[in-house]
Design a protein around this motif. Structure first.
Motif, PDB file in Angstrom:
ATOM      1  N   LYS A 178       3.135  -7.493   4.621  1.00 54.65           N
ATOM      2  CA  LYS A 178       2.514  -6.191   4.323  1.00 54.65           C
ATOM      3  C   LYS A 178       3.591  -5.119   4.273  1.00 54.65           C
ATOM      4  O   LYS A 178       4.424  -5.033   5.171  1.00 54.65           O
ATOM      5  CB  LYS A 178       1.512  -5.817   5.413  1.00 54.65           C
ATOM      6  CG  LYS A 178       0.342  -6.774   5.514  1.00 54.65           C
ATOM      7  CD  LYS A 178      -0.640  -6.311   6.573  1.00 54.65           C
ATOM      8  CE  LYS A 178      -1.742  -7.337   6.762  1.00 54.65           C
ATOM      9  NZ  LYS A 178      -2.670  -6.970   7.843  1.00 54.65           N
ATOM     10  N   ARG A 194      -3.457   4.406   5.035  1.00 56.43           N
ATOM     11  CA  ARG A 194      -2.602   4.404   6.220  1.00 56.43           C
ATOM     12  C   ARG A 194      -2.001   3.016   6.387  1.00 56.43           C
ATOM     13  O   ARG A 194      -2.587   2.032   5.923  1.00 56.43           O
ATOM     14  CB  ARG A 194      -3.367   4.848   7.468  1.00 56.43           C
ATOM     15  CG  ARG A 194      -4.404   3.915   8.009  1.00 56.43           C
ATOM     16  CD  ARG A 194      -4.954   4.447   9.330  1.00 56.43           C
ATOM     17  NE  ARG A 194      -5.398   5.837   9.201  1.00 56.43           N
ATOM     18  CZ  ARG A 194      -6.519   6.314   9.721  1.00 56.43           C
ATOM     19  NH1 ARG A 194      -7.326   5.520  10.396  1.00 56.43           N
ATOM     20  NH2 ARG A 194      -6.858   7.578   9.562  1.00 56.43           N
ATOM     21  N   ASP A 210      -5.588   0.114   0.620  1.00 53.71           N
ATOM     22  CA  ASP A 210      -6.162  -0.571   1.790  1.00 53.71           C
ATOM     23  C   ASP A 210      -6.013  -2.084   1.668  1.00 53.71           C
ATOM     24  O   ASP A 210      -6.804  -2.832   2.225  1.00 53.71           O
ATOM     25  CB  ASP A 210      -7.653  -0.218   1.913  1.00 53.71           C
ATOM     26  CG  ASP A 210      -8.456  -0.654   0.692  1.00 53.71           C
ATOM     27  OD1 ASP A 210      -7.850  -0.879  -0.383  1.00 53.71           O
ATOM     28  OD2 ASP A 210      -9.686  -0.778   0.810  1.00 53.71           O
ATOM     29  N   ALA A 224     -11.694   3.380   4.797  1.00 54.23           N
ATOM     30  CA  ALA A 224     -10.453   2.812   4.269  1.00 54.23           C
ATOM     31  C   ALA A 224      -9.423   3.884   3.885  1.00 54.23           C
ATOM     32  O   ALA A 224      -8.942   3.929   2.761  1.00 54.23           O
ATOM     33  CB  ALA A 224     -10.754   1.907   3.059  1.00 54.23           C
ATOM     34  N   ASP A 251       0.845  -1.193   0.000  1.00 49.52           N
ATOM     35  CA  ASP A 251       0.000   0.000   0.000  1.00 49.52           C
ATOM     36  C   ASP A 251       0.878   1.240   0.000  1.00 49.52           C
ATOM     37  O   ASP A 251       2.022   1.214   0.458  1.00 49.52           O
ATOM     38  CB  ASP A 251      -0.896   0.006   1.248  1.00 49.52           C
ATOM     39  CG  ASP A 251      -1.979  -1.063   1.159  1.00 49.52           C
ATOM     40  OD1 ASP A 251      -2.686  -1.094   0.134  1.00 49.52           O
ATOM     41  OD2 ASP A 251      -2.111  -1.882   2.095  1.00 49.52           O
ATOM     42  N   GLY A 308      -3.650  -4.045   2.856  1.00 49.09           N
ATOM     43  CA  GLY A 308      -3.254  -4.667   4.127  1.00 49.09           C
ATOM     44  C   GLY A 308      -4.220  -4.379   5.259  1.00 49.09           C
ATOM     45  O   GLY A 308      -4.284  -5.127   6.230  1.00 49.09           O
ATOM     46  N   THR A 309      -4.985  -3.291   5.145  1.00 48.81           N
ATOM     47  CA  THR A 309      -5.881  -2.922   6.249  1.00 48.81           C
ATOM     48  C   THR A 309      -7.281  -3.505   6.089  1.00 48.81           C
ATOM     49  O   THR A 309      -7.894  -3.911   7.072  1.00 48.81           O
ATOM     50  CB  THR A 309      -6.004  -1.381   6.353  1.00 48.81           C
ATOM     51  OG1 THR A 309      -6.285  -0.870   5.040  1.00 48.81           O
ATOM     52  CG2 THR A 309      -4.743  -0.745   6.889  1.00 48.81           C
ATOM     53  N   VAL A 310      -7.804  -3.551   4.866  1.00 46.65           N
ATOM     54  CA  VAL A 310      -9.208  -3.927   4.665  1.00 46.65           C
ATOM     55  C   VAL A 310      -9.379  -5.173   3.784  1.00 46.65           C
ATOM     56  O   VAL A 310     -10.113  -6.098   4.137  1.00 46.65           O
ATOM     57  CB  VAL A 310     -10.007  -2.755   4.019  1.00 46.65           C
ATOM     58  CG1 VAL A 310     -11.439  -3.169   3.719  1.00 46.65           C
ATOM     59  CG2 VAL A 310      -9.974  -1.523   4.902  1.00 46.65           C
ATOM     60  N   ALA A 341      -1.040  -0.581   7.733  1.00 47.54           N
ATOM     61  CA  ALA A 341      -1.584  -1.555   8.680  1.00 47.54           C
ATOM     62  C   ALA A 341      -0.608  -1.626   9.851  1.00 47.54           C
ATOM     63  O   ALA A 341       0.584  -1.383   9.674  1.00 47.54           O
ATOM     64  CB  ALA A 341      -1.690  -2.917   7.994  1.00 47.54           C
ATOM     65  N   PRO A 342      -1.108  -1.948  11.051  1.00 49.16           N
ATOM     66  CA  PRO A 342      -0.203  -1.975  12.208  1.00 49.16           C
ATOM     67  C   PRO A 342       0.971  -2.939  12.008  1.00 49.16           C
ATOM     68  O   PRO A 342       2.048  -2.714  12.523  1.00 49.16           O
ATOM     69  CB  PRO A 342      -1.094  -2.459  13.355  1.00 49.16           C
ATOM     70  CG  PRO A 342      -2.500  -2.355  12.876  1.00 49.16           C
ATOM     71  CD  PRO A 342      -2.496  -2.292  11.384  1.00 49.16           C
ATOM     72  N   PRO A 373      -6.623  -8.411   5.288  1.00 55.93           N
ATOM     73  CA  PRO A 373      -6.038  -8.106   6.601  1.00 55.93           C
ATOM     74  C   PRO A 373      -5.194  -9.255   7.154  1.00 55.93           C
ATOM     75  O   PRO A 373      -4.357  -9.044   8.026  1.00 55.93           O
ATOM     76  CB  PRO A 373      -7.265  -7.842   7.490  1.00 55.93           C
ATOM     77  CG  PRO A 373      -8.435  -8.387   6.750  1.00 55.93           C
ATOM     78  CD  PRO A 373      -8.095  -8.411   5.295  1.00 55.93           C
TER      79      PRO A 373
END
Ligand code: DC
Length: 259
Positions: free
Chosen positions: A176, A226, A164, A223, A45, A166-168, A228-229, A171
């Motif tokens: 990532k 940003r 998004d 989304a 991302d 890796g985030t949405v 992903a953690p 996941p």
């Protein structure tokens, strides 16, 4: 193998195909279902011009994996909306349109087909990019494109690039990356890309557009762009693609071993 990656996606795919249930077949083991979680996904991302497309395609080619350019899907939808006169703020009409598009990524060319027409050049225009950023901010549109994107997770693996992934969208991806670069670097790359295609480029206008689009992509409620953690942050400012590819390969080895 590289073919599968070079075409960007590996197979002609329609929205309906994309909505099929999330199960995969292990390559070489006909009939053996492979849980989706066993199909490796590398998510990359980052903002436009960070180099994620170049890097992602190279990683996919090196491993013989599929490649998903999710931004192309938003661009296709936006381009079709402009062409058909669908207002860019009519979320329901746009979601309906997303469901009707017959999208194909032929494995033997760089073409991107929508209802049989090659739109690969049209969707790279600044107008399509600007419109894509607007439609991408609508939750209904994101929802309408979700299953289609997840359908790209097929053996032997997938590299997915976007905002998004890796985030949405994926996941649970084991690898990532969040790839960034300064706005100036990204504007320079965009100018070079356009000039190579014979399209006139205005650096200042492109830089202003990039800043505006970043603002919208990073601050939208749904989304947002940003990391992903669990993403590895990389910056490609002043780096050639080889250096970034090497950093992503190192992360793949760290997380997946030899693949
Ligand atoms: O990566 P790109 O410039 O082709 O993306 C076009 C637009 O689509 C961009 O404004 C952000 C949006 N986009 C998104 O919201 N989510 C994605 N996964 C990919 C792209």
């Amino acid at each position: 193998m590289p073919d599968r990656a070079r075409d960007g996606h590996g197979f002609a795919r329609s929205p309906d195909e994309g909505r099929r249930p999330q199960s995969g077949k292990a390559a070489g083991y006909p009939g053996v279902a492979l849980p989706m979680s066993d199909i490796p996904v590398v998510t990359i991302d980052g903002p436009s011009g960070s180099g994620k497309g170049t890097v992602g395609r190279r990683i996919a080619a090196a491993h013989g994996w599929h490649f998903l350019d999710s931004g192309a899907l938003y661009r296709i939808l936006a381009h079709e909306a402009l062409r058909q006169g669908v207002p860019l703020d009519d979320a329901d009409a746009l979601a309906r349109l997303a469901g009707t598009l017959r999208i194909g990524f032929p494995s033997d060319s760089d073409a991107i087909l929508v209802d049989g027409r090659d739109v690969s050049r049209d969707i790279r225009s600044e107008a399509a990019g600007e419109a894509a950023s607007k439609v991408a901010a609508l939750p209904e549109v994101r929802e309408a494109l979700l299953a289609l994107q997840r359908g790209f997770r097929q053996p032997p693996g997938l590299v997915a690039d976007g905002r998004d992934m890796g985030t949405v969208v994926f996941p649970d991806a084991p690898v990532k990356v969040f790839l960034d670069a300064s706005a100036e670097t990204r504007a320079e790359r965009r100018c070079k890309q356009l000039e190579e295609k014979g399209i006139p480029a205005d650096y200042d206008a492109i830089l202003a557009d990039i800043r505006q689009r970043d603002e919208r992509d990073r601050n939208r409620p749904v989304a947002p762009l940003r990391p992903a953690p669990d993403a590895r942050a990389l910056d490609s400012t002043g780096q050639d693609p080889e250096a970034t590819v090497a950093a992503v390969e190192a992360l793949i080895r760290e997380r997946l071993g030899d693949v």
